[in-house]
Design an enzyme around this catalytic site. Structure first.
Site, PDB file in Angstrom:
ATOM      1  N   HIS A   1      -5.288  -3.165  -2.522  1.00 35.11           N
ATOM      2  CA  HIS A   1      -4.959  -2.197  -3.578  1.00 35.11           C
ATOM      3  C   HIS A   1      -4.896  -2.819  -4.970  1.00 35.11           C
ATOM      4  O   HIS A   1      -4.707  -2.096  -5.957  1.00 35.11           O
ATOM      5  CB  HIS A   1      -3.641  -1.489  -3.240  1.00 35.11           C
ATOM      6  CG  HIS A   1      -3.768  -0.656  -2.000  1.00 35.11           C
ATOM      7  ND1 HIS A   1      -4.207   0.643  -2.016  1.00 35.11           N
ATOM      8  CD2 HIS A   1      -3.577  -0.972  -0.688  1.00 35.11           C
ATOM      9  CE1 HIS A   1      -4.256   1.111  -0.782  1.00 35.11           C
ATOM     10  NE2 HIS A   1      -3.879   0.145   0.047  1.00 35.11           N
TER      11      HIS A   1
ATOM     12  N   LYS B   1     -11.574   0.930  -1.462  1.00 34.51           N
ATOM     13  CA  LYS B   1     -10.589   1.640  -2.296  1.00 34.51           C
ATOM     14  C   LYS B   1     -11.150   1.746  -3.719  1.00 34.51           C
ATOM     15  O   LYS B   1     -11.990   2.598  -3.955  1.00 34.51           O
ATOM     16  CB  LYS B   1      -9.242   0.955  -2.154  1.00 34.51           C
ATOM     17  CG  LYS B   1      -8.815   1.090  -0.687  1.00 34.51           C
ATOM     18  CD  LYS B   1      -7.548   0.484  -0.313  1.00 34.51           C
ATOM     19  CE  LYS B   1      -7.190   0.836   1.121  1.00 34.51           C
ATOM     20  NZ  LYS B   1      -8.147   0.343   2.147  1.00 34.51           N
TER      21      LYS B   1
ATOM     22  N   SER C   1       0.801  -1.218   0.000  1.00 31.24           N
ATOM     23  CA  SER C   1       0.000   0.000   0.000  1.00 31.24           C
ATOM     24  C   SER C   1       0.835   1.269   0.000  1.00 31.24           C
ATOM     25  O   SER C   1       0.395   2.299  -0.506  1.00 31.24           O
ATOM     26  CB  SER C   1      -0.930   0.006   1.211  1.00 31.24           C
ATOM     27  OG  SER C   1      -0.192  -0.113   2.407  1.00 31.24           O
TER      28      SER C   1
END
Ligand SMILES: Cc1ncc(COP(=O)(O)O)c(C=O)c1O
Length: 389
Positions: A211, A242, A183
């Site tokens: 991610h 995200k 990340s």
């Protein structure tokens, strides 16, 4: 304040002296351009994890609003008591279908997914081997499980092998933990090698794909898809917060794993179900990721543009085997990275200056979005080159 809390003021003073003081800054809704609460010109947003711009996508917002109209604002109970809604099963089956796994389970955050899963799978009789750059919640989950814990050097599969050879036989179960996309660094874990070692030493592998989800692979299914890896016999964790623009976390994997977690993951069993709005937003976002690949394509075009521009300008970034929207530019110290952050902001670019203890060394963390234009990237490049990094 009572004497029992007298230690707080000196502790806060120490945080300030170490440059560890943190203060959130409110911004306008996530978009390529944002304004910050302290006013000023709109800034180009290079801080957000909303990689595909789905947090404000009309279809995603409409799904959340519709879910509130139909189901109310809260789930109002744990899933096993009174908090189960049909939306939860729909979302779990959409995640499993997308990730190519037998089943999935959604938690109220990625942190809850990691902590609950790790503590359900291993205990003091067991061994955890983990990448030293893993996300904080994997580290916290490992500590809370009370399994014996060793960190191998970042992405160093030889050291992982060494630990497996040395320690594996002393423990009942073994769990290997790695981010898929790191990340704060933006590089990708050597998952084929890690899984090979897992198979060789009878160790479970958990990949935190917070991610990679929505961003990597032909259908956006994540890091394993990008690396051509199978989806069986592995624990895939991800977040809904995200690229999917919502809130929550999930575990996707084999049916027996998911059934076990439904009984033993305390952060799922004893926690209120994901809210209807978050659940519906994530479900709509997964549909968008699959039906509107143009967002992912646009993101990858911008990633390439920035990578080429930085290389031409001689700016050092951490190398990556797979392109990702996270760029890490190491800084010599805390004061420098903070100054860089301010200089970039003065040039219209909002970039995160990330410092210890979040990361081992200070760096600029740049994240790209699908709705950045080529001109936004050019402006960032001009601003970065002016720092003479
Ligand atoms: C790699 C990684 N794992 C887990 C998490 C935790 O997810 P959440 O924010 O949903 O708790 C994050 C989020 O910041 C992350 O970056």
């Amino acid at each position: 304040m009572s004497q029992a809390f007298a230690w707080l003021e000196p502790a806060l003073g120490a945080l300030q002296r170490a440059h560890w003081w943190r203060q959130p800054r409110a911004s306008s809704a996530p978009a390529a351009l944002v304004t910050l609460e302290d006013g000023g010109q709109p800034l180009i947003n290079f801080c957000s994890n909303d990689y595909l711009g789905l947090a404000t996508h009309p279809a995603v917002k409409a799904a959340a609003i519709q879910a509130i109209q139909e189901w109310g604002t809260g789930a109002t109970g744990s899933r096993l008591l009174s908090g189960e809604r049909p939306l939860h099963a729909e979302l779990e089956s959409a995640i499993a279908h997308w990730k190519g796994t037998e089943a999935a389970l959604v938690f109220s955050s990625g942190t809850a997914a990691n902590i609950g899963t790790i503590a359900a799978l291993v205990d003091p009789r067991d061994l955890i081997l983990a990448d030293s750059y893993n996300h904080a919640c994997l580290k916290k989950g490992a500590r809370l499980s009370r399994a014996t814990y060793y960190e191998y050097r970042h992405n160093d599969v030889e050291q992982l092998r060494h630990y497996l050879k040395k320690y594996r036989h002393q423990y009942r179960r073994c769990l290997i933990l790695s981010d898929g996309v790191f990340s704060m660094d933006g590089d990708v874990a050597p998952l084929p090698d890690i899984r090979q070692l897992g198979a060789e030493f009878t160790a479970m592998v958990l990949v935190d794909d917070a991610h990679g989800t929505g961003v990597l692979g032909a259908t956006g299914a994540g890091t394993l898809e990008a690396l051509g890896q199978s989806n069986t016999g592995v624990i895939q964790m991800g977040t809904l917060s995200k690229a999917l623009g919502s809130l929550g976390g999930y575990i996707a994997g084999d049916q027996s794993l998911i059934t076990y977690l439904r009984h033993r993951a305390s952060t799922w069993v004893y926690s209120t179900g994901l809210s209807p709005a978050d659940t519906a937003a994530a479900l709509a976002a997964i549909q968008m990721v699959q039906s509107e690949p143009q967002h992912r394509q646009a993101l990858h075009d911008r990633i390439q543009q920035l990578a080429i521009g930085l290389a031409k300008g001689g700016v050092q970034v951490l190398p990556r085997s797979v392109p990702t929207p996270i760029f890490c530019l190491p800084a010599p110290d805390v004061a420098t990275v903070q100054a860089w952050g301010q200089q970039l902001q003065a040039q219209g670019c909002w970039v995160a200056a990330v410092r210890p203890p979040t990361v081992p060394y200070s760096r600029l963390r740049i994240t790209l979005r699908a709705d950045h234009t080529p001109q936004h990237i050019d402006q960032l490049l001009t601003a970065l080159l002016s720092l003479h990094i």
